[in-house]
Design a protein around this motif. Sequence first.
Motif, PDB file in Angstrom:
ATOM      1  N   GLN A   1       0.846  -1.201   0.000  1.00 28.19           N
ATOM      2  CA  GLN A   1       0.000   0.000   0.000  1.00 28.19           C
ATOM      3  C   GLN A   1       0.881   1.250   0.000  1.00 28.19           C
ATOM      4  O   GLN A   1       1.838   1.340   0.774  1.00 28.19           O
ATOM      5  CB  GLN A   1      -0.880   0.034   1.247  1.00 28.19           C
ATOM      6  N   PHE A   2       0.528   2.190  -0.853  1.00 27.31           N
ATOM      7  CA  PHE A   2       1.264   3.453  -0.964  1.00 27.31           C
ATOM      8  C   PHE A   2       0.256   4.580  -0.767  1.00 27.31           C
ATOM      9  O   PHE A   2      -0.681   4.735  -1.559  1.00 27.31           O
ATOM     10  CB  PHE A   2       1.927   3.565  -2.335  1.00 27.31           C
ATOM     11  N   THR A   3       0.430   5.362   0.292  1.00 26.84           N
ATOM     12  CA  THR A   3      -0.472   6.475   0.574  1.00 26.84           C
ATOM     13  C   THR A   3       0.300   7.786   0.472  1.00 26.84           C
ATOM     14  O   THR A   3       1.295   7.980   1.175  1.00 26.84           O
ATOM     15  CB  THR A   3      -1.107   6.339   1.965  1.00 26.84           C
ATOM     16  N   GLN A   4      -0.167   8.669  -0.412  1.00 24.78           N
ATOM     17  CA  GLN A   4       0.475   9.965  -0.606  1.00 24.78           C
ATOM     18  C   GLN A   4      -0.161  10.995   0.309  1.00 24.78           C
ATOM     19  O   GLN A   4      -1.351  11.299   0.183  1.00 24.78           O
ATOM     20  CB  GLN A   4       0.359  10.413  -2.061  1.00 24.78           C
TER      21      GLN A   4
ATOM     22  N   ASP B   1       8.031   6.698 -11.885  1.00 26.58           N
ATOM     23  CA  ASP B   1       7.901   5.473 -12.672  1.00 26.58           C
ATOM     24  C   ASP B   1       6.576   4.808 -12.323  1.00 26.58           C
ATOM     25  O   ASP B   1       6.512   3.906 -11.495  1.00 26.58           O
ATOM     26  CB  ASP B   1       9.087   4.544 -12.378  1.00 26.58           C
ATOM     27  N   PHE B   2       5.518   5.233 -12.992  1.00 29.47           N
ATOM     28  CA  PHE B   2       4.174   4.771 -12.655  1.00 29.47           C
ATOM     29  C   PHE B   2       3.975   3.289 -12.975  1.00 29.47           C
ATOM     30  O   PHE B   2       3.099   2.637 -12.404  1.00 29.47           O
ATOM     31  CB  PHE B   2       3.146   5.615 -13.413  1.00 29.47           C
ATOM     32  N   GLU B   3       4.785   2.741 -13.872  1.00 27.97           N
ATOM     33  CA  GLU B   3       4.626   1.333 -14.219  1.00 27.97           C
ATOM     34  C   GLU B   3       4.905   0.407 -13.035  1.00 27.97           C
ATOM     35  O   GLU B   3       4.413  -0.723 -13.004  1.00 27.97           O
ATOM     36  CB  GLU B   3       5.541   0.961 -15.392  1.00 27.97           C
ATOM     37  N   ARG B   4       5.674   0.887 -12.069  1.00 28.03           N
ATOM     38  CA  ARG B   4       5.916   0.055 -10.877  1.00 28.03           C
ATOM     39  C   ARG B   4       4.610  -0.280 -10.169  1.00 28.03           C
ATOM     40  O   ARG B   4       4.480  -1.334  -9.547  1.00 28.03           O
ATOM     41  CB  ARG B   4       6.862   0.774  -9.912  1.00 28.03           C
ATOM     42  N   ILE B   5       3.660   0.623 -10.247  1.00 32.97           N
ATOM     43  CA  ILE B   5       2.358   0.375  -9.626  1.00 32.97           C
ATOM     44  C   ILE B   5       1.675  -0.810 -10.294  1.00 32.97           C
ATOM     45  O   ILE B   5       1.052  -1.646  -9.632  1.00 32.97           O
ATOM     46  CB  ILE B   5       1.487   1.647  -9.713  1.00 32.97           C
ATOM     47  N   CYS B   6       1.815  -0.900 -11.616  1.00 35.51           N
ATOM     48  CA  CYS B   6       1.244  -2.037 -12.340  1.00 35.51           C
ATOM     49  C   CYS B   6       2.008  -3.322 -12.042  1.00 35.51           C
ATOM     50  O   CYS B   6       1.407  -4.347 -11.703  1.00 35.51           O
ATOM     51  CB  CYS B   6       1.278  -1.764 -13.841  1.00 35.51           C
ATOM     52  N   PHE B   7       3.320  -3.273 -12.186  1.00 37.37           N
ATOM     53  CA  PHE B   7       4.127  -4.483 -12.049  1.00 37.37           C
ATOM     54  C   PHE B   7       4.057  -5.069 -10.644  1.00 37.37           C
ATOM     55  O   PHE B   7       4.204  -6.273 -10.455  1.00 37.37           O
ATOM     56  CB  PHE B   7       5.587  -4.189 -12.424  1.00 37.37           C
ATOM     57  N   LYS B   8       3.830  -4.217  -9.651  1.00 38.60           N
ATOM     58  CA  LYS B   8       3.748  -4.696  -8.266  1.00 38.60           C
ATOM     59  C   LYS B   8       2.310  -4.833  -7.763  1.00 38.60           C
ATOM     60  O   LYS B   8       2.094  -5.239  -6.620  1.00 38.60           O
ATOM     61  CB  LYS B   8       4.510  -3.732  -7.344  1.00 38.60           C
ATOM     62  N   GLU B   9       1.346  -4.492  -8.605  1.00 44.12           N
ATOM     63  CA  GLU B   9      -0.067  -4.504  -8.192  1.00 44.12           C
ATOM     64  C   GLU B   9      -0.270  -3.741  -6.878  1.00 44.12           C
ATOM     65  O   GLU B   9      -0.889  -4.214  -5.934  1.00 44.12           O
ATOM     66  CB  GLU B   9      -0.590  -5.935  -8.058  1.00 44.12           C
ATOM     67  N   LEU B  10       0.248  -2.524  -6.860  1.00 42.46           N
ATOM     68  CA  LEU B  10       0.173  -1.717  -5.648  1.00 42.46           C
ATOM     69  C   LEU B  10      -1.207  -1.103  -5.476  1.00 42.46           C
ATOM     70  O   LEU B  10      -1.895  -0.791  -6.450  1.00 42.46           O
ATOM     71  CB  LEU B  10       1.214  -0.596  -5.690  1.00 42.46           C
ATOM     72  N   LYS B  11      -1.574  -0.915  -4.232  1.00 41.59           N
ATOM     73  CA  LYS B  11      -2.788  -0.168  -3.899  1.00 41.59           C
ATOM     74  C   LYS B  11      -2.338   1.240  -3.515  1.00 41.59           C
ATOM     75  O   LYS B  11      -1.670   1.426  -2.506  1.00 41.59           O
ATOM     76  CB  LYS B  11      -3.534  -0.840  -2.751  1.00 41.59           C
ATOM     77  N   VAL B  12      -2.708   2.207  -4.331  1.00 42.46           N
ATOM     78  CA  VAL B  12      -2.232   3.582  -4.165  1.00 42.46           C
ATOM     79  C   VAL B  12      -3.406   4.502  -3.888  1.00 42.46           C
ATOM     80  O   VAL B  12      -4.441   4.432  -4.564  1.00 42.46           O
ATOM     81  CB  VAL B  12      -1.481   4.063  -5.421  1.00 42.46           C
ATOM     82  N   THR B  13      -3.250   5.354  -2.913  1.00 48.42           N
ATOM     83  CA  THR B  13      -4.292   6.338  -2.629  1.00 48.42           C
ATOM     84  C   THR B  13      -3.668   7.671  -2.269  1.00 48.42           C
ATOM     85  O   THR B  13      -2.548   7.742  -1.749  1.00 48.42           O
ATOM     86  CB  THR B  13      -5.211   5.872  -1.472  1.00 48.42           C
ATOM     87  N   GLY B  14      -4.398   8.710  -2.567  1.00 50.01           N
ATOM     88  CA  GLY B  14      -4.047  10.026  -2.060  1.00 50.01           C
ATOM     89  C   GLY B  14      -4.833  10.287  -0.795  1.00 50.01           C
ATOM     90  O   GLY B  14      -5.666   9.474  -0.368  1.00 50.01           O
ATOM     91  N   SER B  15      -4.573  11.408  -0.171  1.00 45.96           N
ATOM     92  CA  SER B  15      -5.285  11.770   1.055  1.00 45.96           C
ATOM     93  C   SER B  15      -5.460  13.277   1.087  1.00 45.96           C
ATOM     94  O   SER B  15      -4.486  14.020   0.894  1.00 45.96           O
ATOM     95  CB  SER B  15      -4.502  11.308   2.284  1.00 45.96           C
TER      96      SER B  15
END
Length: 346
Positions: free
Chosen positions: A261-264, A275-289
């Motif tokens: 999980q990556f929370t900004q 490098d936004f592709e890392r989000i795809c390759f790692k299947e990350l769950k990303v959210t802003g706040s």
Amino acid sequence: MKALVKYAKGNGNMEIRDVPEPKPGPGQVKIEVKAAGICGSDLHIYHDDIAIPLNPPVVTGHEFCGVVVEVGKGVTAWKSGDRVTSETAFSFCGKCHYCITGYYNLCNERRTLGYWYNGAFAKYTVVPQERVHVLSDSIDFISGALLEPLACVTHAVLELTTITVGDVVLVVGPGAIGLATLQVAKAQGATVVVSGTSIDKERLEMAKKLDADYTINVQEEDLQKFIWELTKGKGVDVVLECSGVARAADDALKVIKKQGQFTQIGLFGKPITIDFERICFKELKVTGSLGSRWTSWEKAIQLVEQGKVRTKPLVSHEMPITEWEKAFRMFENKEGLKLVLIPVEN
């Protein structure tokens, strides 16, 4: 009364001015401000590079606490002498999906204290009664002035991110927000790593005092190597990005585990390249706040009352509001930690 006013759009255009003392309207509460913190967004207001709607001329400042001195018609929940703090969401539509479901922080019509309505860098401010929260006697005014940023942190860490006991959490950026984030993550049972740079030396020391499990200066140590050794090559479970620095965010994407999980939390103030592709390759769950809501305020106050989060150690300087220029320069130069302005008499 003397107030710090953003008097026109554009870079700068901020000064101390004499403005009329406010009167509470129906359903409003007038608060004597005892302390008001400087937020990173106040610097963005100064430089006019923030996306939140701004309506100059406006008294700035939104992190504060104080004492009720007067209430408007129809107010029954508050009375003169009450110790209080207040949310920043002064108004919102109350009808959209986000308002109805309690996420008024996302309302397109949200207008904010210190941006659109006169704020807390003054002796007095006026807020809607619904946005006021009790400041218990166990919380002093300096600590109470930091409840607003803490509420933003609890929204990000507790309401938008799932942290369980034993998770390894990387907090990027040891500023006041990062150090509050560290404490909230620790309260959830996480193992916390706080990263910073050489300019953050004293802040990283404060992180240790606030029970960070590990701190790392990324200009002196290899972050990726450190995290790989700590997690046996897996990566951290959660990244809480508080620096608002593109390079730091990109580096954090390298050390987060797959399906992490990556929370900004930090604001960049401009478009960035990562490098936004890392989000795809790692299947990350990303959210802003963004900001806070009623529930996050109640959680923030509870954490301080229970001693699980300490906000007063984050305050390095208390200065009169008339020294705001010095305080803003210190903030931009990362001198000290959290700076609090104290209103002055007329």
